[in-house]
Design a protein around this motif. Structure first.
Motif, PDB file in Angstrom:
ATOM      1  N   VAL A 118       0.732  -1.310  -0.111  1.00 23.33           N
ATOM      2  CA  VAL A 118      -0.119   0.176   0.065  1.00 23.33           C
ATOM      3  C   VAL A 118       1.091   1.051   0.039  1.00 23.33           C
ATOM      4  CG1 VAL A 118      -1.785   1.391   1.082  1.00 23.33           C
ATOM      5  CG2 VAL A 118      -1.999  -1.300   1.285  1.00 23.33           C
ATOM      6  N   ARG A 119       0.726   2.067  -0.862  1.00 22.00           N
ATOM      7  CA  ARG A 119       1.564   3.355  -1.082  1.00 22.00           C
ATOM      8  C   ARG A 119       0.598   4.378  -1.222  1.00 22.00           C
ATOM      9  NH1 ARG A 119       4.564  -0.173  -4.435  1.00 22.00           N
ATOM     10  NH2 ARG A 119       6.620  -0.792  -3.835  1.00 22.00           N
ATOM     11  N   LEU A 120       0.946   5.505  -0.579  1.00 24.88           N
ATOM     12  CA  LEU A 120       0.188   7.057  -1.036  1.00 24.88           C
ATOM     13  C   LEU A 120       1.162   7.885  -1.701  1.00 24.88           C
ATOM     14  CD1 LEU A 120      -1.038   5.539   1.881  1.00 24.88           C
ATOM     15  CD2 LEU A 120      -1.861   7.872   2.151  1.00 24.88           C
ATOM     16  N   LYS A 121       0.542   8.587  -2.579  1.00 19.56           N
ATOM     17  CA  LYS A 121       1.352   9.501  -3.486  1.00 19.56           C
ATOM     18  C   LYS A 121       0.646  10.797  -3.614  1.00 19.56           C
ATOM     19  CE  LYS A 121      -1.117   8.636  -7.761  1.00 19.56           C
ATOM     20  NZ  LYS A 121      -0.687   8.328  -9.043  1.00 19.56           N
ATOM     21  N   GLU A 122       1.363  11.903  -3.843  1.00 13.92           N
ATOM     22  CA  GLU A 122       0.810  13.216  -3.782  1.00 13.92           C
ATOM     23  C   GLU A 122      -0.141  13.304  -4.791  1.00 13.92           C
ATOM     24  OE1 GLU A 122       3.853  16.146  -4.448  1.00 13.92           O
ATOM     25  OE2 GLU A 122       4.945  15.608  -2.523  1.00 13.92           O
ATOM     26  N   GLY A 189      -3.501  15.959   0.493  1.00 17.80           N
ATOM     27  CA  GLY A 189      -2.437  16.170  -0.316  1.00 17.80           C
ATOM     28  C   GLY A 189      -1.740  14.888  -0.754  1.00 17.80           C
ATOM     29  N   LEU A 190      -2.609  13.793  -0.246  1.00 18.05           N
ATOM     30  CA  LEU A 190      -2.195  12.328  -0.597  1.00 18.05           C
ATOM     31  C   LEU A 190      -3.435  11.627  -1.013  1.00 18.05           C
ATOM     32  CD1 LEU A 190       0.520  11.304   2.005  1.00 18.05           C
ATOM     33  CD2 LEU A 190       1.041  12.522  -0.200  1.00 18.05           C
ATOM     34  N   TRP A 215      -4.566   6.482   7.928  1.00 15.65           N
ATOM     35  CA  TRP A 215      -3.277   6.134   7.386  1.00 15.65           C
ATOM     36  C   TRP A 215      -2.088   7.413   7.344  1.00 15.65           C
ATOM     37  CZ3 TRP A 215      -2.573   1.698   4.542  1.00 15.65           C
ATOM     38  CH2 TRP A 215      -3.758   0.954   4.322  1.00 15.65           C
ATOM     39  N   ASP A 216      -0.842   6.743   7.408  1.00 14.12           N
ATOM     40  CA  ASP A 216       0.192   7.845   7.688  1.00 14.12           C
ATOM     41  C   ASP A 216       0.836   7.886   6.296  1.00 14.12           C
ATOM     42  OD1 ASP A 216       1.971   5.522   7.354  1.00 14.12           O
ATOM     43  OD2 ASP A 216       2.555   5.525   9.485  1.00 14.12           O
ATOM     44  N   GLU A 217       1.779   8.619   5.937  1.00 13.48           N
ATOM     45  CA  GLU A 217       2.376   8.912   4.733  1.00 13.48           C
ATOM     46  C   GLU A 217       3.114   7.601   4.115  1.00 13.48           C
ATOM     47  OE1 GLU A 217       2.466  10.801   7.270  1.00 13.48           O
ATOM     48  OE2 GLU A 217       2.008  12.523   6.796  1.00 13.48           O
TER      49      GLU A 217
END
Length: 247
Positions: A118-122, A189-190, A215-217
């Motif tokens: 799981v990845r978060l992106k801008e 922003g994510l 969720w965190d970054e």
């Protein structure tokens, strides 16, 4: 002979069915309170006078509060005891027993033949914020100065040394803001790298839809049940701040 002032100190106990354990999240940050289990009952003790009268306590379902006198448990203002004090219980601080922790890994398996990172992106998309995380030390003075009407639509819960506020309009306090998507609280922003992943995450980690996934970054999440939140008020915040002094 002088009267022993300790004789005038009230000691409060309480009980709640184990089936209603999830509701205790709303007082998890009262660090002076201890809990123990006995068959189908959860016992609590160590409440201050102020906590014993707090609405957060009496709103718990199937909750019974007692005053301990000479080894007997009396309901409020009762002259006849309801039962004897339970003995041989293993007491644990409530914040330790109901501790919230982040998973050690961000590798999550969804039962769809492979592991997904799981990845978060801008994200350039604009979203209305619904939640705010602030450090308690940074806001304790500001909270006390806010008018009541600013707090009425906000719920809150404690996560370690921070507070999570939920509701709009958000309070003008320092901290990190979040927007919501499919029951997730995502940093402003994510967004998820794969946008359609949010539904699978909910099915895996929030099947009952009874909480939020925060969720965190770095793609780690914290599951928070809706019962962990309580209405925000200056008095409830003050009770939490006082209880932190016990540790």
């Amino acid at each position: 002979m002088a009267e022993n002032s300790s004789d005038n100190i009230k000691e409060f106990w309480a009980e709640i069915p184990r089936s209603d354990e999830d509701y205790l999240g709303s007082i998890r940050d009262w660090k002076n309170v201890h809990i123990a289990t006995d068959d189908e009952t959860i016992w609590l003790k160590g409440f201050t006078d102020e906590q014993a009268s707090a609405s957060e306590l009496h709103q718990l379902p199937n909750f019974l509060l007692y005053e301990l006198r000479d080894g007997l448990l009396f309901k409020k203002e009762a002259l006849v005891p309801s039962k004897k004090m339970r003995t041989a219980l293993l007491w644990v601080p409530i914040d330790k027993a109901l501790r919230l922790t982040f998973p050690a890994s961000n590798q999550n398996y969804f039962g769809i033949s492979e592991k997904v990172s799981v990845r978060l992106k801008e994200s350039d998309e604009e979203h209305s914020v619904i939640a705010l995380i602030s450090k308690i030390e940074d806001i304790k003075v500001s909270i006390a100065a806010l008018p009541k009407f600013r707090l009425e639509k906000i719920e809150w819960t404690v996560i370690g040394d921070k507070v999570l506020f939920l509701g709009t309009p958000l309070l003008s306090l320092p901290g990190k803001t979040y927007w919501t998507k499919d029951g997730h609280l995502v940093p402003s922003g994510l967004n998820f790298e794969f946008k359609n992943l949010s539904t699978f995450l909910q099915q895996k980690y929030n099947k009952e839809s009874d909480g939020w996934l925060l969720w965190d970054e770095n793609g780690n999440y914290l599951a928070i049940k809706k019962e962990d939140f309580r209405p925000l008020s200056v008095s409830s915040f003050r009770l939490t701040e006082k209880s932190r002094e016990w540790n």
